[in-house]
Design a protein around this motif. Structure first.
Motif, short mmCIF file in Angstrom:
data_model
loop_
_atom_site.label_atom_id
_atom_site.label_comp_id
_atom_site.label_asym_id
_atom_site.label_seq_id
_atom_site.Cartn_x
_atom_site.Cartn_y
_atom_site.Cartn_z
N LEU A 24 3.55 5.92 3.45
CA LEU A 24 2.17 6.40 3.47
C LEU A 24 1.56 6.42 2.07
N ALA A 25 2.34 6.86 1.09
CA ALA A 25 1.86 6.89 -0.29
C ALA A 25 1.49 5.48 -0.76
N LYS A 26 2.30 4.52 -0.42
CA LYS A 26 2.01 3.14 -0.81
C LYS A 26 0.71 2.65 -0.18
N GLY A 27 0.44 3.10 1.04
CA GLY A 27 -0.81 2.73 1.68
C GLY A 27 -2.01 3.42 1.05
N PHE A 28 -1.89 4.71 0.77
CA PHE A 28 -3.00 5.47 0.19
C PHE A 28 -3.33 5.01 -1.24
N LEU A 29 -2.31 4.52 -1.95
CA LEU A 29 -2.51 4.08 -3.34
C LEU A 29 -2.22 2.58 -3.48
N ALA A 30 -2.65 1.83 -2.50
CA ALA A 30 -2.34 0.39 -2.47
C ALA A 30 -2.90 -0.35 -3.69
N GLU A 31 -4.12 -0.04 -4.09
CA GLU A 31 -4.72 -0.73 -5.23
C GLU A 31 -3.97 -0.42 -6.52
#
Length: 277
Positions: free
Chosen positions: A72-79
């Motif tokens: 989830l963290a990787k998705g929320f901070l993808a950029e």
């Protein structure tokens, strides 16, 4: 159960706002948050805390045992992840080699609502020195064990079990017996018992910190924890100074504490008294 515990995006946003509005200002009483500063969060969850530091151009790392939360963290901070500004590691902290797994040491280590879940805190705390640059800071936020919901019973699915204060302080088998009587499933009882085994008081935290080679540089006690504003609509309220200075009693009426620590070889002198009412 309070719905925000299941809404991970909302919880990400809440922790981001609390970090930006309260944690960073607390840290800036004693240190400067500089661009390119290396920040490590242990138990980063969905990484809402790290988002606030990424906005300050820090280089951030999150370590988390629960793989689903890392995803989830990787998705929320993808950029930020794609730009190389943040990295994540799904690993037990005891198995991490900072020079190999993390490419070096950190200026700031963050443990927000984590230390009260870690078994054998006296063993864990000295481990942090392996990750810390000389002169670096460690930040802790946690609810003292004896406060009304220090047992985290608010996460239970039962309406009554989740709202009764101080039940976690019942001795021996009385607490699990009460939870079962209130309809708490076996898994929930086991979770509450695990939390009871790791809950930490203010006095114990300070004692372990000193024995682990740290000096307390700054601290702030809250009658109403800052995150309660986003959870329950309660404005943050600092603890009265006289209560903050009374050992044992303060644990029962303090909903959250902030601490910054440094190793004893570099003393941290706070600017002003943060324990004002």
């Amino acid at each position: 159960m309070y719905e925000f515990h299941g809404d991970k995006k909302r919880y990400f946003d809440m922790t981001y706002r609390v970090t930006k509005e309260h944690i960073i200002p607390f840290l800036e009483q004693t240190m400067e948050i500089k661009p390119s500063m290396r920040v490590l969060e242990i138990g980063c969850g969905e990484a809402g805390v790290l988002k606030a530091f990424l906005e300050r151009d820090c280089h951030c790392t999150g370590i988390e045992l629960e793989e689903s939360r890392i995803e989830l963290a990787k998705g929320f901070l993808a950029e930020e992840l794609a730009a190389g500004k943040v990295q994540f590691l799904n690993k037990n902290i005891y198995d991490v080699n900072p020079k190999v797994d993390l490419d070096g040491l950190y200026d700031l280590i963050i443990l927000k609502d984590v230390i009260e879940h870690i078994p054998d805190q006296a063993r864990f705390m000295p481990e942090l020195l392996r990750f810390l640059q000389k002169g670096g800071t460690v930040f802790f936020a946690f609810p003292p064990w004896m406060m009304p919901y220090g047992g985290h019973q608010q996460v239970l699915p039962g309406k009554l079990a989740s709202k009764l204060p101080f039940t976690h302080l019942l001795p021996g088998v009385l607490y699990p017996m009460l939870l079962k009587a209130l309809g708490t499933p076996k898994s929930g009882v086991a979770t509450m018992e695990e939390i009871r085994s790791t809950g930490i008081s203010i006095e114990r935290f300070e004692r372990i910190s000193r024995k682990s080679g740290f000096e307390i540089g700054n601290k702030q006690f809250y009658l109403f924890n800052p995150i309660y504003e986003h959870k329950f609509g309660l404005k943050p309220r600092r603890q009265w100074a006289w209560v903050s200075r009374v050992p044992f009693l303060r644990n029962f009426v303090t909903m959250g504490v902030y601490y910054s620590l440094r190793s004893r070889d570099t003393r941290l002198a706070p600017r002003g008294d943060s324990l004002r009412s």
